[in-house]
Enzyme design. Sequence first.
Site, PDB file in Angstrom:
ATOM      1  N   GLN A   1       4.535   7.171   1.662  1.00 39.17           N
ATOM      2  CA  GLN A   1       4.250   6.214   2.720  1.00 39.17           C
ATOM      3  C   GLN A   1       4.036   4.849   2.086  1.00 39.17           C
ATOM      4  OE1 GLN A   1       3.364   6.889   6.476  1.00 39.17           O
ATOM      5  NE2 GLN A   1       5.136   7.935   5.654  1.00 39.17           N
TER       6      GLN A   1
ATOM      7  N   LEU B   1       0.807  -1.215   0.000  1.00 39.42           N
ATOM      8  CA  LEU B   1       0.000   0.000   0.000  1.00 39.42           C
ATOM      9  C   LEU B   1       0.840   1.264   0.000  1.00 39.42           C
ATOM     10  CD1 LEU B   1      -3.195   0.726   1.950  1.00 39.42           C
ATOM     11  CD2 LEU B   1      -1.237   2.180   2.450  1.00 39.42           C
ATOM     12  N   LEU B   2       0.439   2.182  -0.855  1.00 34.70           N
ATOM     13  CA  LEU B   2       1.026   3.530  -0.886  1.00 34.70           C
ATOM     14  C   LEU B   2       0.011   4.461  -0.241  1.00 34.70           C
ATOM     15  CD1 LEU B   2       2.256   5.352  -4.138  1.00 34.70           C
ATOM     16  CD2 LEU B   2       0.214   6.146  -2.948  1.00 34.70           C
ATOM     17  N   ASN B   3       0.486   5.419   0.579  1.00 36.58           N
ATOM     18  CA  ASN B   3      -0.425   6.528   0.911  1.00 36.58           C
ATOM     19  C   ASN B   3       0.293   7.857   0.741  1.00 36.58           C
ATOM     20  OD1 ASN B   3       0.389   5.194   3.542  1.00 36.58           O
ATOM     21  ND2 ASN B   3      -0.674   6.878   4.469  1.00 36.58           N
ATOM     22  N   ASP B   4       0.364   8.704   1.707  1.00 37.91           N
ATOM     23  CA  ASP B   4       0.766  10.106   1.491  1.00 37.91           C
ATOM     24  C   ASP B   4       2.086  10.298   0.733  1.00 37.91           C
ATOM     25  OD1 ASP B   4      -1.074   9.888   3.503  1.00 37.91           O
ATOM     26  OD2 ASP B   4       0.070  10.989   4.986  1.00 37.91           O
TER      27      ASP B   4
ATOM     28  N   ARG C   1       1.282  14.868  14.308  1.00 34.40           N
ATOM     29  CA  ARG C   1       2.183  14.326  13.268  1.00 34.40           C
ATOM     30  C   ARG C   1       2.225  15.175  11.998  1.00 34.40           C
ATOM     31  NH1 ARG C   1      -2.020  10.450  13.975  1.00 34.40           N
ATOM     32  NH2 ARG C   1      -3.645  10.724  12.416  1.00 34.40           N
ATOM     33  N   ASP C   2       3.091  14.738  11.073  1.00 30.24           N
ATOM     34  CA  ASP C   2       3.212  15.253   9.709  1.00 30.24           C
ATOM     35  C   ASP C   2       3.853  16.643   9.636  1.00 30.24           C
ATOM     36  OD1 ASP C   2       1.728  12.932   9.347  1.00 30.24           O
ATOM     37  OD2 ASP C   2      -0.161  13.978   8.991  1.00 30.24           O
TER      38      ASP C   2
ATOM     39  N   TYR D   1       6.284   7.865   9.709  1.00 28.26           N
ATOM     40  CA  TYR D   1       5.081   8.524   9.197  1.00 28.26           C
ATOM     41  C   TYR D   1       5.434   9.770   8.391  1.00 28.26           C
ATOM     42  CZ  TYR D   1       1.583   5.556  11.480  1.00 28.26           C
ATOM     43  OH  TYR D   1       0.756   4.514  11.826  1.00 28.26           O
TER      44      TYR D   1
END
Length: 492
Positions: free
Chosen positions: A64, A45-48, A168-169, A107
């Site tokens: 991610q 899985l890929l996210n941000d 976060r982020d 993250y």
Amino acid sequence: MIKMTKEEKYRYIEQARPDELEKLQKQVERCPWRQNYHIQPQTGLLNDPNGFSYYNGMYHLFYQWFPFGPEHGMKYWFHTVSKDLCTWENVGIGIKPGDSYDSHGVYSGSAIVKDEKLYLMYTGNTRDENWVRHPFQCMAYMNESGVIQKLTNPVISTVPNGYTDHFRDPKVWKKDDTYFCIIGAQRKNKTGCAVLYKSSDLMNWEFRGELETTLPSNFGYMWECPDYFELEEHGILLFSPQGLEAEGEKYQNIYQSGYLVGKPLDLETRKFCHDVFHELDRGFDFYAQHTTLSEDGRRLLIGWMGLPDLAYPTDQNGWAHCLTIPRQLEIREGKLIQQPISELMKLRKNERQARFTLENERKKVKEFSGLSYELIYEIENIQARYIGIEFRAKDQEKTVFFYDSIKKELVLDRSLSGKSLEAENGNIRRCSFSASKLKIQLFVDVSSVEIFINDGEEVFTSRIFPSPHSKEVYFFTENGSATFQAVQWSYE
Ligand code: FRU
């Protein structure tokens, strides 16, 4: 689909079972929905998008990544590079989890160049023995040979009083000689916000406090992936608030992504005077956008073409999600304008054109077809109520985009697009829009479409899962006539 256990999800890549990744890779290769020109994970899985930057003669973009399947588990930063923003090369894992401050995932975060190095600031996710989350803000850097090294200790080790462990982020930037970063946060009363830190050296960070917006204090329960920058003398805050209730055509997706345009943020008082919150995208699949400056000073945005907590048809094949094409941002009349970057023209092959007037007709344009392409059509002399296009079509299958000139709205309908998605996310997205002329630009790939209207006034981004045989393109009008001028380029 069998869901993984917590133990399976929180494994490091070294703990893969013999042949596990090779088998998964084969399963992924059998998927009919692998993209042609979008960034997608090799497996899992890929996210941000993370750490988007220009450094040492090329663009770096991380994302991610969970290697073992279409689930949110142990996250890595996967590294890709590009010289032209069109074709991307996989470098491999950029940042690995596994230290005491990022034991349960590396993250999201951002990048900044300092002293010939690319600094990567990210959130280290950890869980204690009771599975309670403790976030750390961490730093790594890449040198000119491309080697990435983590710092031994986090640069921000505590969550300030008043906030939960949803913290976060970090997005970092420099103003004059000072570094700033904003972090997405949740207040103890379960409302979302962004907080500001300041540093003279990227290593020691001083907590300044919350960004003071004029939004209601309960605008979502958590703000993910905040991003602040200045554009044409405006201050722009992008973020992904979770928990906004749907309101007419707005906030239809399970989580939102949007922006505020205002005066430049006052970095002393943290006051941000801004206009209303606008959604960045009107489609089904868009989240956690991230920006950087191009080599020549343009503000570029890339988003995750997906959403948390939803199942997608590619899950069966052991992978999920991709990133959007890069968009270039501008301000027009207080609104953010998002245009596809002009670099993509390099991908254009085999141009075909057509011009025709339709009156209550559906016309197949034989010259136009394909799985991956760019298609632009301009509509003039709008006398009809409904004017639109059907693409990735064959027999009963089609994705439909049209303008309703009476209701003055744009509509994307993916109810017949192919393999269906979770019903809870709906199949129709609308957006009010009034214009006497329309220019629609579609970027279609094997399992996605990104639609730009009137040079970036609105964008609809969506995954679609049609059969590989659904390649046809139709145009139509209902209740009257309109003239179409259309051009298509293959991207295959
Ligand atoms: C947004 C997000 C971020 C977090 C990352 C974890 O999609 O939840 O807030 O850092 O994904 O993968």
